[in-house]
Design a protein around this motif. Sequence first.
Motif: not given
Length: 605
Positions: A396-400, A419-421, A427-429
């Motif tokens: 995943v690269t982004h999360v909303l 999630m980054e772990s 990961i960009q919010t």
Amino acid sequence: MKYCIGIDLGTTNCVIAYAKLPDDQSTPDARAQRDVAVPMEILPIPQIVDVGQTEARTSLPSFVYLPRDNELDALSCGDGFPNAGQGVVGQFARSQAAENPQRVIVAAKSWLCHTKIGRTEAVLPWQSPAEVPKRSAVECTQQILEHLVAAWHQQFPDAPIQDQDVTLTVPASFDPAARDFTRQAALAAGLHEQFVLLEEPQAAVYQFLSASQGDWRQSLTIGDRLLVIDVGGGTTDLTLLTLEENDGEVHLRRLAVGNHVLVGGDNMDLALAYQAAQKLKASGHDLDPWQSTSLWHACRAAKETLLRADGPQRAPVAVLGRGSSLIGSTITTELAADEVTALLLDGFFPKCDLTDRPQRQSSSGFQDIGLPFESDPAISRQVAAFLHDHLHGDAVTHVLFNGGVFHCESIVRRMTETMESWYDRPIQTIGSQSDFDRAVACGAAVYSHAKRTGGMRIRGGTAKAYYIGIETAGLAIPGAPRPLRAVCVAPQGMEEGTQAAVPNEEVGVVVGTPAQFRFFQSTNRPNDDAGTRLDRWTELELQEIDPITASLDVQADSTPAGSFVPVRFESTVTELGMLELRCQSTQTDQSWKLEFNARESANVP
């Protein structure tokens, strides 16, 4: 047609957003429209807030209070609104959930998904005393929508809602039956036949795209994968999208949708109520079931207060006394912001590995048939299982984030760090926390606006693949059911408004007598085409959904009741996302249509 209307029919709160259509509705350049924010307004919704007191507020709590006969005259919301005898919707009903919980219907939207009971049966409020009148989830949904429609007509008497472009949101994980029950309630409440159902996570994305005014182009690039985590009052909705480019056109495509997960704000409120009950017990107050339910609703209000960015450090929770010496008095304790955050983090967002799965607790042989909440409330493990099953090693690269619980910075930070772990990368919010309360309604209105004026659209079609169960021929064995094979009739990603012929050998359908037709669904078989045949499968691959019991009409006099007629299949996904399966006789011109509508019978020639 003057307005595009978005209705967020939430488990806890409802919101209506609207945008005025331009006088010239000729389609402009779609690319230019993608970077233009849609001017949005929120409809004030009149509702009873106290006996004899009505106010207009920007949201309508999705609670229905069933008043006593002597309360009816004081609980009228005015001309055009539903009669109080049917129930009172809104803030007053919400406040009564703490004071008279046995007379308040909560989470009717979640009951729409309950396959065992409650959708059309008048059983709500669940487990309330016999003297309390009962309603079904569909009836409650209709009444909530009737209140919203009345609020629109009060403000815009010259723009009837049935003449506007309306988009109503539902969870992405809603099964076809729940979608159809929502549709039935909406039509009965006054919406027109052409209204659209839109998945809530997609609506949140549309709001982000509109609000960013083109800045999303700096945030997202081709190939990025966006995870939407929408934690509502009753459910957690997960949707995975990617940004693609085809023939010079950039668009978002939905890759996967999670299963219907009954974990949300209601579970968090219950966990806080348990903690508060322990405090009260330590001070000598052992609550009865009525008080425990009241405490649950009181903790909901405390949680929302404490999680606000400008919220206090402590909030009181109180329930009415029940003993003879306590009648008229209250029993009070308080919750602290730090203990609320800690409980939610450890209980609902614990750190975990990508390979972790929701824990299945052993269950009793006897169980209440109320809402089937998840046995493991850890949302982070639900997210891990979803991504592990659908990304197959990609990251995943982004999360909303969407949902009121994400007003809490600590929860956003915990979920992002977890999630980054998993991917050992940032990961960009994206999106704004200030939009949580109205993002879904605004996004639904943006979607309606984009259909008419151009703009970014999310592609993806159906979130699941659908299959029919065909009983195989063979020798009968006493006590053993005949084996089934499953045939895909609608592949995952089948676009709304399209049809597909199902290539398959002839199959016989029984006509002239009631028969049960079995259906299955899958979220993790994206490569199956229409006609794909499965002779074996696991419960993780296919899940059986509500069967349809139907008596298919016989037109040919020579065809006796109970006969099998050979047919071939054609499937259609309607604009509402409903699946229709047409069974065409290979011997005559006769055909039958079966819909995923969970009706008790279906005779559609």
